[in-house]
Design a protein around this motif. Structure first.
Motif, PDB file in Angstrom:
ATOM      1  N   HIS A   1       0.857  -1.178   0.000  1.00  0.00           N
ATOM      2  CA  HIS A   1       0.000   0.000   0.000  1.00  0.00           C
ATOM      3  C   HIS A   1       0.894   1.230   0.000  1.00  0.00           C
ATOM      4  O   HIS A   1       2.050   1.171   0.442  1.00  0.00           O
ATOM      5  CB  HIS A   1      -0.904   0.003   1.222  1.00  0.00           C
ATOM      6  CG  HIS A   1      -1.804  -1.184   1.300  1.00  0.00           C
ATOM      7  ND1 HIS A   1      -2.588  -1.446   2.383  1.00  0.00           N
ATOM      8  CD2 HIS A   1      -2.056  -2.199   0.423  1.00  0.00           C
ATOM      9  CE1 HIS A   1      -3.283  -2.552   2.185  1.00  0.00           C
ATOM     10  NE2 HIS A   1      -2.966  -3.027   1.012  1.00  0.00           N
ATOM     11  N   GLU A   2       0.389   2.330  -0.461  1.00  0.00           N
ATOM     12  CA  GLU A   2       1.169   3.552  -0.547  1.00  0.00           C
ATOM     13  C   GLU A   2       1.773   3.910   0.816  1.00  0.00           C
ATOM     14  O   GLU A   2       1.090   3.907   1.830  1.00  0.00           O
ATOM     15  CB  GLU A   2       0.280   4.700  -1.031  1.00  0.00           C
ATOM     16  CG  GLU A   2       1.066   5.919  -1.427  1.00  0.00           C
ATOM     17  CD  GLU A   2       0.204   6.937  -2.142  1.00  0.00           C
ATOM     18  OE1 GLU A   2       0.437   8.133  -1.904  1.00  0.00           O
ATOM     19  OE2 GLU A   2      -0.694   6.551  -2.906  1.00  0.00           O
ATOM     20  N   GLY A   3       3.071   4.150   0.806  1.00  0.00           N
ATOM     21  CA  GLY A   3       3.765   4.544   2.030  1.00  0.00           C
ATOM     22  C   GLY A   3       4.313   3.386   2.845  1.00  0.00           C
ATOM     23  O   GLY A   3       4.903   3.606   3.901  1.00  0.00           O
ATOM     24  N   PHE A   4       4.150   2.139   2.381  1.00  0.00           N
ATOM     25  CA  PHE A   4       4.597   0.993   3.165  1.00  0.00           C
ATOM     26  C   PHE A   4       5.611   0.120   2.429  1.00  0.00           C
ATOM     27  O   PHE A   4       5.742  -1.062   2.719  1.00  0.00           O
ATOM     28  CB  PHE A   4       3.402   0.138   3.590  1.00  0.00           C
ATOM     29  CG  PHE A   4       2.529   0.798   4.618  1.00  0.00           C
ATOM     30  CD1 PHE A   4       2.907   0.819   5.950  1.00  0.00           C
ATOM     31  CD2 PHE A   4       1.357   1.419   4.247  1.00  0.00           C
ATOM     32  CE1 PHE A   4       2.121   1.447   6.893  1.00  0.00           C
ATOM     33  CE2 PHE A   4       0.553   2.037   5.185  1.00  0.00           C
ATOM     34  CZ  PHE A   4       0.934   2.059   6.509  1.00  0.00           C
ATOM     35  N   SER A   5       6.349   0.670   1.497  1.00  0.00           N
ATOM     36  CA  SER A   5       7.314  -0.127   0.737  1.00  0.00           C
ATOM     37  C   SER A   5       8.513  -0.551   1.583  1.00  0.00           C
ATOM     38  O   SER A   5       9.190  -1.520   1.254  1.00  0.00           O
ATOM     39  CB  SER A   5       7.785   0.630  -0.498  1.00  0.00           C
ATOM     40  OG  SER A   5       8.436   1.821  -0.118  1.00  0.00           O
ATOM     41  N   GLN A   6       8.769   0.132   2.692  1.00  0.00           N
ATOM     42  CA  GLN A   6       9.909  -0.214   3.551  1.00  0.00           C
ATOM     43  C   GLN A   6       9.755  -1.638   4.091  1.00  0.00           C
ATOM     44  O   GLN A   6      10.731  -2.379   4.178  1.00  0.00           O
ATOM     45  CB  GLN A   6      10.045   0.773   4.701  1.00  0.00           C
ATOM     46  CG  GLN A   6      11.213   0.466   5.617  1.00  0.00           C
ATOM     47  CD  GLN A   6      11.311   1.447   6.778  1.00  0.00           C
ATOM     48  OE1 GLN A   6      10.512   2.353   6.904  1.00  0.00           O
ATOM     49  NE2 GLN A   6      12.301   1.245   7.620  1.00  0.00           N
ATOM     50  N   GLU A   7       8.547  -2.031   4.437  1.00  0.00           N
ATOM     51  CA  GLU A   7       8.317  -3.387   4.942  1.00  0.00           C
ATOM     52  C   GLU A   7       8.682  -4.425   3.890  1.00  0.00           C
ATOM     53  O   GLU A   7       9.297  -5.443   4.198  1.00  0.00           O
ATOM     54  CB  GLU A   7       6.852  -3.546   5.345  1.00  0.00           C
ATOM     55  CG  GLU A   7       6.539  -4.903   5.932  1.00  0.00           C
ATOM     56  CD  GLU A   7       5.103  -5.006   6.398  1.00  0.00           C
ATOM     57  OE1 GLU A   7       4.443  -5.978   6.012  1.00  0.00           O
ATOM     58  OE2 GLU A   7       4.655  -4.119   7.141  1.00  0.00           O
ATOM     59  N   GLN A   8       8.328  -4.162   2.649  1.00  0.00           N
ATOM     60  CA  GLN A   8       8.665  -5.084   1.564  1.00  0.00           C
ATOM     61  C   GLN A   8      10.177  -5.169   1.386  1.00  0.00           C
ATOM     62  O   GLN A   8      10.726  -6.242   1.181  1.00  0.00           O
ATOM     63  CB  GLN A   8       8.002  -4.641   0.260  1.00  0.00           C
ATOM     64  CG  GLN A   8       8.125  -5.659  -0.854  1.00  0.00           C
ATOM     65  CD  GLN A   8       7.342  -6.927  -0.568  1.00  0.00           C
ATOM     66  OE1 GLN A   8       6.150  -6.883  -0.335  1.00  0.00           O
ATOM     67  NE2 GLN A   8       8.012  -8.052  -0.567  1.00  0.00           N
ATOM     68  N   ASP A   9      10.858  -4.036   1.482  1.00  0.00           N
ATOM     69  CA  ASP A   9      12.312  -4.022   1.364  1.00  0.00           C
ATOM     70  C   ASP A   9      12.960  -4.872   2.455  1.00  0.00           C
ATOM     71  O   ASP A   9      13.927  -5.588   2.205  1.00  0.00           O
ATOM     72  CB  ASP A   9      12.845  -2.585   1.438  1.00  0.00           C
ATOM     73  CG  ASP A   9      12.418  -1.736   0.252  1.00  0.00           C
ATOM     74  OD1 ASP A   9      12.032  -2.306  -0.796  1.00  0.00           O
ATOM     75  OD2 ASP A   9      12.457  -0.499   0.383  1.00  0.00           O
ATOM     76  N   GLN A  10      12.424  -4.801   3.677  1.00  0.00           N
ATOM     77  CA  GLN A  10      12.960  -5.600   4.786  1.00  0.00           C
ATOM     78  C   GLN A  10      12.747  -7.090   4.527  1.00  0.00           C
ATOM     79  O   GLN A  10      13.631  -7.904   4.787  1.00  0.00           O
ATOM     80  CB  GLN A  10      12.298  -5.194   6.099  1.00  0.00           C
ATOM     81  CG  GLN A  10      12.697  -3.826   6.570  1.00  0.00           C
ATOM     82  CD  GLN A  10      11.877  -3.349   7.757  1.00  0.00           C
ATOM     83  OE1 GLN A  10      10.801  -3.864   8.042  1.00  0.00           O
ATOM     84  NE2 GLN A  10      12.374  -2.335   8.448  1.00  0.00           N
ATOM     85  N   GLU A  11      11.574  -7.452   3.996  1.00  0.00           N
ATOM     86  CA  GLU A  11      11.298  -8.857   3.697  1.00  0.00           C
ATOM     87  C   GLU A  11      12.249  -9.377   2.620  1.00  0.00           C
ATOM     88  O   GLU A  11      12.783 -10.476   2.733  1.00  0.00           O
ATOM     89  CB  GLU A  11       9.851  -9.040   3.255  1.00  0.00           C
ATOM     90  CG  GLU A  11       9.498 -10.495   3.008  1.00  0.00           C
ATOM     91  CD  GLU A  11       8.045 -10.710   2.639  1.00  0.00           C
ATOM     92  OE1 GLU A  11       7.601 -11.862   2.742  1.00  0.00           O
ATOM     93  OE2 GLU A  11       7.361  -9.746   2.236  1.00  0.00           O
TER      94      GLU A  11
END
Length: 92
Positions: free
Chosen positions: A33-43
């Motif tokens: 979702h918009e603004g939550f790409s950091q979580e994907q990067d960590q995964e």
């Protein structure tokens, strides 16, 4: 570009939505979702560490790369399905 729509949704969380891949029954596409790409990067960093350790992937969904979708960058993973190609969305 892969076109995703609500009919393909497998699950939806606070930060990402998971869609069944429209061209491959055994894959899914996660879109942040918009603004939550950091979580994907960590995964993805975690998956890279696991890959470098040469783990056995039988118990984890393997990451297959990124794709362009009509709603943003998608991250392709194995989709856990049963023998009839159904996703079990019930929680234990």
């Amino acid at each position: 570009m892969i076109s995703l729509n609500d009919d393909l949704i497998v699950g939806k969380g606070a930060h990402r939505t998971c869609y069944r891949h429209p061209e491959a029954h055994n894959l899914c596409i996660k879109v942040s979702h918009e603004g939550f790409s950091q979580e994907q990067d960590q995964e993805l960093a975690y998956y890279k560490r696991l890959s470098n350790r040469n783990i056995q992937w039988q118990l984890l969904a393997r990451y297959h790369g990124t794709v362009h979708t009509n709603i943003g960058t998608g991250y392709v993973f194995d989709l856990v399905i049963d023998a009839n190609n159904y996703v079990n969305t019930k929680r234990l």
